[in-house]
Design a protein around this motif. Structure first.
Motif, PDB file in Angstrom:
ATOM      1  N   GLU A 189       5.811  -5.566   0.112  1.00  0.00           N
ATOM      2  CA  GLU A 189       6.767  -4.705  -0.597  1.00  0.00           C
ATOM      3  C   GLU A 189       6.669  -4.893  -2.111  1.00  0.00           C
ATOM      4  O   GLU A 189       6.516  -3.905  -2.847  1.00  0.00           O
ATOM      5  CB  GLU A 189       8.189  -4.978  -0.099  1.00  0.00           C
ATOM      6  N   PRO A 190       6.718  -6.152  -2.620  1.00  0.00           N
ATOM      7  CA  PRO A 190       6.504  -6.304  -4.065  1.00  0.00           C
ATOM      8  C   PRO A 190       5.089  -5.937  -4.515  1.00  0.00           C
ATOM      9  O   PRO A 190       4.901  -5.507  -5.657  1.00  0.00           O
ATOM     10  CB  PRO A 190       6.809  -7.784  -4.320  1.00  0.00           C
ATOM     11  N   ILE A 191       4.098  -6.069  -3.629  1.00  0.00           N
ATOM     12  CA  ILE A 191       2.750  -5.617  -3.983  1.00  0.00           C
ATOM     13  C   ILE A 191       2.765  -4.113  -4.251  1.00  0.00           C
ATOM     14  O   ILE A 191       2.181  -3.639  -5.240  1.00  0.00           O
ATOM     15  CB  ILE A 191       1.740  -5.973  -2.869  1.00  0.00           C
ATOM     16  N   ALA A 192       3.455  -3.365  -3.397  1.00  0.00           N
ATOM     17  CA  ALA A 192       3.557  -1.912  -3.593  1.00  0.00           C
ATOM     18  C   ALA A 192       4.234  -1.587  -4.928  1.00  0.00           C
ATOM     19  O   ALA A 192       3.831  -0.657  -5.639  1.00  0.00           O
ATOM     20  CB  ALA A 192       4.330  -1.279  -2.440  1.00  0.00           C
ATOM     21  N   GLU A 193       5.242  -2.369  -5.274  1.00  0.00           N
ATOM     22  CA  GLU A 193       5.936  -2.168  -6.550  1.00  0.00           C
ATOM     23  C   GLU A 193       5.014  -2.469  -7.728  1.00  0.00           C
ATOM     24  O   GLU A 193       5.009  -1.739  -8.729  1.00  0.00           O
ATOM     25  CB  GLU A 193       7.174  -3.065  -6.609  1.00  0.00           C
ATOM     26  N   ARG A 194       4.210  -3.530  -7.621  1.00  0.00           N
ATOM     27  CA  ARG A 194       3.268  -3.879  -8.700  1.00  0.00           C
ATOM     28  C   ARG A 194       2.228  -2.766  -8.860  1.00  0.00           C
ATOM     29  O   ARG A 194       1.820  -2.444  -9.976  1.00  0.00           O
ATOM     30  CB  ARG A 194       2.543  -5.189  -8.392  1.00  0.00           C
ATOM     31  N   ILE A 195       1.798  -2.211  -7.748  1.00  0.00           N
ATOM     32  CA  ILE A 195       0.805  -1.134  -7.803  1.00  0.00           C
ATOM     33  C   ILE A 195       1.373   0.084  -8.532  1.00  0.00           C
ATOM     34  O   ILE A 195       0.715   0.677  -9.398  1.00  0.00           O
ATOM     35  CB  ILE A 195       0.340  -0.756  -6.380  1.00  0.00           C
ATOM     36  N   THR A 196       2.606   0.457  -8.199  1.00  0.00           N
ATOM     37  CA  THR A 196       3.243   1.598  -8.866  1.00  0.00           C
ATOM     38  C   THR A 196       3.397   1.340 -10.361  1.00  0.00           C
ATOM     39  O   THR A 196       3.143   2.210 -11.195  1.00  0.00           O
ATOM     40  CB  THR A 196       4.628   1.874  -8.245  1.00  0.00           C
ATOM     41  N   SER A 197       3.783   0.124 -10.692  1.00  0.00           N
ATOM     42  CA  SER A 197       3.936  -0.246 -12.105  1.00  0.00           C
ATOM     43  C   SER A 197       2.600  -0.163 -12.839  1.00  0.00           C
ATOM     44  O   SER A 197       2.536   0.274 -13.994  1.00  0.00           O
ATOM     45  CB  SER A 197       4.515  -1.660 -12.205  1.00  0.00           C
ATOM     46  N   HIS A 198       1.536  -0.566 -12.173  1.00  0.00           N
ATOM     47  CA  HIS A 198       0.212  -0.577 -12.799  1.00  0.00           C
ATOM     48  C   HIS A 198      -0.401   0.817 -12.870  1.00  0.00           C
ATOM     49  O   HIS A 198      -0.971   1.200 -13.890  1.00  0.00           O
ATOM     50  CB  HIS A 198      -0.712  -1.514 -12.009  1.00  0.00           C
ATOM     51  N   CYS A 199      -0.270   1.582 -11.780  1.00  0.00           N
ATOM     52  CA  CYS A 199      -0.972   2.868 -11.668  1.00  0.00           C
ATOM     53  C   CYS A 199      -0.161   4.070 -12.135  1.00  0.00           C
ATOM     54  O   CYS A 199      -0.728   5.116 -12.450  1.00  0.00           O
ATOM     55  CB  CYS A 199      -1.401   3.110 -10.223  1.00  0.00           C
ATOM     56  N   GLY A 200       1.161   3.945 -12.122  1.00  0.00           N
ATOM     57  CA  GLY A 200       1.991   5.094 -12.454  1.00  0.00           C
ATOM     58  C   GLY A 200       2.430   5.847 -11.201  1.00  0.00           C
ATOM     59  O   GLY A 200       2.422   5.305 -10.094  1.00  0.00           O
ATOM     60  N   ASP A 201       2.776   7.103 -11.378  1.00  0.00           N
ATOM     61  CA  ASP A 201       3.372   7.888 -10.287  1.00  0.00           C
ATOM     62  C   ASP A 201       2.404   8.207  -9.146  1.00  0.00           C
ATOM     63  O   ASP A 201       2.829   8.513  -8.035  1.00  0.00           O
ATOM     64  CB  ASP A 201       3.933   9.204 -10.843  1.00  0.00           C
ATOM     65  N   THR A 202       1.114   8.161  -9.420  1.00  0.00           N
ATOM     66  CA  THR A 202       0.126   8.468  -8.383  1.00  0.00           C
ATOM     67  C   THR A 202      -0.781   7.257  -8.165  1.00  0.00           C
ATOM     68  O   THR A 202      -1.877   7.167  -8.733  1.00  0.00           O
ATOM     69  CB  THR A 202      -0.734   9.692  -8.774  1.00  0.00           C
ATOM     70  N   PRO A 203      -0.323   6.306  -7.358  1.00  0.00           N
ATOM     71  CA  PRO A 203      -1.101   5.072  -7.157  1.00  0.00           C
ATOM     72  C   PRO A 203      -2.470   5.351  -6.532  1.00  0.00           C
ATOM     73  O   PRO A 203      -2.599   6.196  -5.632  1.00  0.00           O
ATOM     74  CB  PRO A 203      -0.223   4.252  -6.198  1.00  0.00           C
ATOM     75  N   ARG A 204      -3.475   4.677  -7.023  1.00  0.00           N
ATOM     76  CA  ARG A 204      -4.812   4.714  -6.437  1.00  0.00           C
ATOM     77  C   ARG A 204      -5.087   3.320  -5.878  1.00  0.00           C
ATOM     78  O   ARG A 204      -5.189   2.355  -6.638  1.00  0.00           O
ATOM     79  CB  ARG A 204      -5.866   5.074  -7.483  1.00  0.00           C
ATOM     80  N   VAL A 205      -5.178   3.227  -4.566  1.00  0.00           N
ATOM     81  CA  VAL A 205      -5.373   1.930  -3.915  1.00  0.00           C
ATOM     82  C   VAL A 205      -6.672   1.991  -3.121  1.00  0.00           C
ATOM     83  O   VAL A 205      -6.744   2.638  -2.065  1.00  0.00           O
ATOM     84  CB  VAL A 205      -4.187   1.585  -2.986  1.00  0.00           C
ATOM     85  N   LEU A 206      -7.705   1.360  -3.638  1.00  0.00           N
ATOM     86  CA  LEU A 206      -9.021   1.369  -3.010  1.00  0.00           C
ATOM     87  C   LEU A 206      -9.149   0.149  -2.099  1.00  0.00           C
ATOM     88  O   LEU A 206      -8.869  -0.977  -2.513  1.00  0.00           O
ATOM     89  CB  LEU A 206     -10.116   1.358  -4.078  1.00  0.00           C
ATOM     90  N   LEU A 207      -9.572   0.380  -0.894  1.00  0.00           N
ATOM     91  CA  LEU A 207      -9.696  -0.672   0.108  1.00  0.00           C
ATOM     92  C   LEU A 207     -11.173  -0.880   0.427  1.00  0.00           C
ATOM     93  O   LEU A 207     -11.836   0.036   0.934  1.00  0.00           O
ATOM     94  CB  LEU A 207      -8.927  -0.284   1.374  1.00  0.00           C
ATOM     95  N   HIS A 234     -11.478 -11.044   9.768  1.00  0.00           N
ATOM     96  CA  HIS A 234     -10.719  -9.982  10.435  1.00  0.00           C
ATOM     97  C   HIS A 234     -10.632  -8.687   9.639  1.00  0.00           C
ATOM     98  O   HIS A 234     -10.131  -7.683  10.151  1.00  0.00           O
ATOM     99  CB  HIS A 234      -9.305 -10.474  10.752  1.00  0.00           C
ATOM    100  N   GLY A 235     -11.097  -8.707   8.394  1.00  0.00           N
ATOM    101  CA  GLY A 235     -11.013  -7.515   7.573  1.00  0.00           C
ATOM    102  C   GLY A 235      -9.611  -7.272   7.051  1.00  0.00           C
ATOM    103  O   GLY A 235      -8.728  -8.126   7.154  1.00  0.00           O
ATOM    104  N   PRO A 236      -9.364  -6.103   6.485  1.00  0.00           N
ATOM    105  CA  PRO A 236      -8.051  -5.795   5.900  1.00  0.00           C
ATOM    106  C   PRO A 236      -6.956  -5.773   6.962  1.00  0.00           C
ATOM    107  O   PRO A 236      -7.183  -5.384   8.103  1.00  0.00           O
ATOM    108  CB  PRO A 236      -8.251  -4.408   5.286  1.00  0.00           C
ATOM    109  N   SER A 237      -5.764  -6.172   6.565  1.00  0.00           N
ATOM    110  CA  SER A 237      -4.610  -6.186   7.461  1.00  0.00           C
ATOM    111  C   SER A 237      -4.072  -4.765   7.668  1.00  0.00           C
ATOM    112  O   SER A 237      -4.447  -3.830   6.947  1.00  0.00           O
ATOM    113  CB  SER A 237      -3.506  -7.067   6.874  1.00  0.00           C
ATOM    114  N   ALA A 238      -3.173  -4.625   8.634  1.00  0.00           N
ATOM    115  CA  ALA A 238      -2.521  -3.331   8.870  1.00  0.00           C
ATOM    116  C   ALA A 238      -1.732  -2.898   7.640  1.00  0.00           C
ATOM    117  O   ALA A 238      -1.700  -1.706   7.297  1.00  0.00           O
ATOM    118  CB  ALA A 238      -1.595  -3.438  10.086  1.00  0.00           C
ATOM    119  N   GLU A 239      -1.120  -3.862   6.959  1.00  0.00           N
ATOM    120  CA  GLU A 239      -0.347  -3.544   5.747  1.00  0.00           C
ATOM    121  C   GLU A 239      -1.263  -3.022   4.640  1.00  0.00           C
ATOM    122  O   GLU A 239      -0.892  -2.102   3.901  1.00  0.00           O
ATOM    123  CB  GLU A 239       0.398  -4.792   5.264  1.00  0.00           C
TER     124      GLU A 239
END
Length: 287
Positions: A189-207, A234-239
């Motif tokens: 949840e705080p990771i999602a908040e950090r992403i929004t703070s860093h990226c702005g209104d349209t987060p770009r999250v590359l996996l 195991h690779g990336p988590s479900a989250e």
């Protein structure tokens, strides 16, 4: 000057507990082994809590002898913080097969993000790096070192990552702890908040994920983005999958299934460096 000759000395026994996560948490301290890490600390004006040194081993090289002379003449370090020890003791304190003659002790809170942010030079840093339950200390340390060299914005570590202050991680990172902004034990949840703070209104999250049809070099890495690197086994988590906006891949030939996590991270981060260098050069030429 204090001299300790026995590995059974209570001070040494306490320091040996810092090789475990439990001991580090209990004492609020961690170890940095070797002259390079000590020199990096001193160059950053971060004064160790204590330094344990063996003068003959440290003085075997000209660089080590110069470091020892510097160490013994720093006004900010009191005599009681500089502890001379025997070869048996310095070997008991370290984890490397051949000791380089010095082990530094630093408080865990000496490397808090706020303090490091104050010392950091301003700059454009598009990449927010998220390590998702990374397990191998060598991979972690290598990624930290590469991330510092590639000048990422910061790194977020999920709660099940290998301990950031593990001696193997610290050694592999080769001084990155002293400058890199890293937040540990961060939930999604705080990771999602950090992403929004860093990226702005349209987060770009590359996996990063083997098999994706979207190649890493096809993305615009000059704009703010988050990059998630998953667990080695195991690779990336479900989250991580839920948060990602695009899986990206590195082309692999000859039926190779995947790359080492640290190698893959380095390849993607240096594409970021390349794209931003091209953009900066183009802007300079246009003026």
């Amino acid at each position: 000057m204090t001299l300790i000759t026995s590995p059974a000395n209570p001070r040494i026994s306490k320091l040996q507990t810092l090789h475990t996560a439990r001991g580090r948490k209990k004492n609020g301290l961690f170890l940095l082994e070797g002259p390079h890490l000590l020199e990096t600390l001193l160059n950053a004006s971060l004064w160790p809590h204590e330094v344990y040194y063996q003068p003959e081993l440290l003085g075997r090289t000209a660089e080590g002898a110069a470091l020892l002379d510097r160490l013994l003449h720093i006004p900010a370090l009191k005599e009681a913080q500089l502890i001379e020890v025997s070869e048996r003791v310095i070997e008991a304190l370290g984890e490397t097969q051949t000791s380089q003659g010095v082990v530094s002790v630093l408080p865990l809170d000496a490397l808090n993000v706020e303090l490091l942010q104050q010392r950091r030079k301003p700059g454009v840093r598009p990449c927010l790096l998220i390590l998702d339950d990374l397990a191998d200390p060598g991979n972690m340390g290598t990624i930290l070192r590469t991330a510092l060299a590639a000048d990422v914005e910061r790194i977020l570590l999920t709660p099940h990552c290998v301990d950031y202050y593990s001696p193997k991680v610290v050694r592999s990172a080769a001084g990155a702890h002293i400058s890199l902004l890293v937040e540990t034990n961060v939930d999604w949840e705080p990771i999602a908040e950090r992403i929004t703070s860093h990226c702005g209104d349209t987060p770009r999250v590359l996996l990063a994920e083997a098999g994706s049809t979207q190649m890493y070099y096809e993305q615009d890495l000059t704009l703010p983005f988050a990059l998630i690197i998953g667990n080695e086994a195991h690779g990336p988590s479900a989250e991580a999958h839920a948060l990602a906006t695009m899986p990206i891949s590195i082309p692999l030939a000859n039926a190779v299934e995947s790359l080492n996590a640290a190698m893959a991270t380095g390849i993607i981060l240096y594409e970021t460096v390349r794209q931003n260098a091209v953009q900066a050069s183009t802007k300079k030429q246009s003026h």
